[in-house]
Design an enzyme around this catalytic site. Structure first.
Site, short mmCIF file in Angstrom:
data_model
loop_
_atom_site.label_atom_id
_atom_site.label_comp_id
_atom_site.label_asym_id
_atom_site.label_seq_id
_atom_site.Cartn_x
_atom_site.Cartn_y
_atom_site.Cartn_z
N HIS A 305 -24.58 9.60 48.27
CA HIS A 305 -24.29 10.11 47.60
C HIS A 305 -24.84 9.92 46.40
O HIS A 305 -25.32 9.38 45.84
CB HIS A 305 -22.55 9.67 46.91
CG HIS A 305 -21.62 10.84 46.14
ND1 HIS A 305 -22.05 11.44 45.05
CD2 HIS A 305 -20.83 11.93 46.35
CE1 HIS A 305 -21.39 11.94 44.55
NE2 HIS A 305 -20.19 12.46 45.17
N ASP A 362 -15.97 12.44 52.41
CA ASP A 362 -16.57 12.69 53.78
C ASP A 362 -16.11 11.99 54.63
O ASP A 362 -15.84 12.57 56.10
CB ASP A 362 -17.32 13.92 54.01
CG ASP A 362 -17.10 15.04 52.34
OD1 ASP A 362 -16.05 15.55 52.13
OD2 ASP A 362 -18.29 15.50 51.79
#
Ligand code: CMC
Length: 427
Positions: A305, A362
């Protein structure tokens, strides 16, 4: 806060520095080019704050996410999605009366005009739901020309409600169209999540009553996705909105931005990756090796991320939820065991540790969606349904801010210097 000083060759410029609520410092380079004739280069805007925002706060080092100051963990456990949608847009948690009025207002707008059906039918049955959703969202503007002025607060409020109310209907209908089933209309006696689930899974021959575990889980998933600072899709929404495009067009741009596998499309890609591993019989070590190989474009989907360098608080909630939900629904999915094994191996691998790559939102969401009965190509539209209040809130914040300027980045031109046109026969 002391100002910053920018030095270039012999020139020096004092730049004002601002401090955010949580102590983050922003140096305003607004006068840089006008004063010194230079621009900044910032690939992927990794160091650039376009402006200020008070919708959500993220601290990537400590794994903190808050909406309007409220920790994501508390909201996910205690709030309803519409309550969060209200909080994000209006800045405060609604009172019981305010929430009731807001829910009623949303309920009044859940139907789509009958002729919107023709739009769905213009797509091939195999169309990806994200493409249909983006197109249908964009098309909504043509049905409501009365409420498109971005500077009219009341019009914006009505359009925002229409978007939040109609998006579940559009998503469910994109699914029904794809599987050749009749559309199911929203049921305004049901809460937001239950009505959506019914539109997805009921058929004329058989009604669908959602398992409370499924409804609760969907509510939580939507909340976890509801806003996330200046991510790729929110930035797309803001960029389009900065040109005073209407909110439907701006949100449609956000849906397109979200569809990419590096952003919201990752939830579908994770499931596909896990399925491929199971079907191919590949060892996890082989997959990890491939993800680390610089000559191989493959990445471990659901990992890494831009902001989180410790853990993604949403992923932590979802990992636990995946175990709980699958147990409660009596689902035994080998993909969950595989995901946990993959996570364990990646988290102890030097490559991932050094680069601070952790599971993101996710990584586990797809396994939960699958247990709830959603097909893989619906995962990203579910992300969009959750992110919608965040896009809307940020768009409203931008449109109401008198300091907003049209987004218009500079560039560093590296093409050919001036040259003369060469007639075709002489080339
Ligand atoms: N697998 C293998 N290597 C990775 C991964 C991954 N998933 N993610 C990053 N890296 C490596 C990357 O190759 C680079 O290595 P090096 O420094 O040796 O060149 C380093 O880690 C930094 O990566 P980056 O691409 O510079 O980081 P970024 O901040 O630009 O990208 C990201 C962030 C999320 C796009 C990226 O981590 C990624 O592609 N992850 C997989 C896709 C994914 O799960 N996306 C969902 C993001 S969370 C929800 C959302 O925003 O929608």
């Amino acid at each position: 806060m002391p100002d910053a000083v920018f030095r270039h060759e012999e020139d020096e410029l004092t730049l004002p520095a601002y401090v955010g609520t949580e102590g983050e410092i922003g140096v305003d380079i607004g006068n840089l080019r006008a004063s010194l004739g230079v621009v900044t280069v910032d690939r992927g805007f990794a160091n650039t704050a376009e402006g200020a925002s008070s919708v959500s706060y993220i601290n990537g080092e400590e794994g903190i996410l808050r909406y309007r100051g409220y920790p994501i963990e508390q909201l996910a456990e205690q709030a309803s999605f519409l309550e969060v949608a209200y909080l994000l847009q209006y800045g405060e948690l609604p009172t019981i009366a305010e929430l009731g009025a807001y829910e009623d207002a949303i309920t009044q707008h859940t139907l789509l005009r009958e002729d919107v059906k023709h739009l769905f039918e213009a797509f091939p049955h195999s169309a990806h739901p994200m493409q249909i959703l983006a197109s249908a969202t964009s098309a909504l503007a043509t049905y409501y020309p009365d409420a498109l002025d971005p500077l009219d607060v009341e019009a914006v409020d009505i359009s925002s409600r229409r978007l939040i109310a109609k998006t579940p209907t559009m998503i469910a209908w994109s699914y029904k169209y794809g599987v050749h089933q009749p559309y199911v209309y929203p049921d305004n006696d049901l809460d937001y999540a239950s009505s959506f689930l019914r539109m997805m899974f009921a058929v004329p021959a058989e009604d669908y009553v959602a398992d409370p575990v499924v409804t609760r889980t969907l509510n939580m998933l939507l909340i976890l996705h509801a806003d996330h600072g200046q991510n790729c899709s929110a930035s797309a929404v803001r960029l389009v909105g900065s040109g005073q495009a209407n909110i439907f067009s701006s949100v449609a741009a956000g849906i397109h931005a979200l569809s990419g596998p590096l952003h919201g499309g990752a939830n579908q890609s994770v499931l596909e990756m896990l399925t491929r591993i199971v079907e191919s019989g590949d060892q996890i070590e082989t997959v990890i090796k491939k993800a680390k190989d610089k000559d191989d474009p493959f990445r471990l989907m659901g990992f890494g991320h831009r902001i989180y360098k410790n853990f993604d608080p949403r992923a932590q909630i979802l990992k636990k939820a995946a175990e709980d939900v699958l147990t409660a629904l009596g689902v035994d999915d080998p993909l969950l065991d595989l995901a946990m094994e993959l996570e364990g191996i990646a988290l102890s691998d030097e490559y991932f540790v050094e680069r601070k790559l952790y599971p993101n939102v996710d990584f586990y969401s797809g396994i939960i969606y699958r247990a709830m009965g959603f097909p893989t190509d619906m995962f990203t539209v579910l992300f969009a349904m959750g992110r919608l209040p965040g896009w809307i809130s940020q768009w409203r914040e931008l449109s109401a801010d008198p300091d907003t300027k049209i987004f218009r980045p500079r560039q560093l031109y590296t093409g050919s210097p001036e040259r003369s046109f060469v007639p075709r026969q002489d080339r």
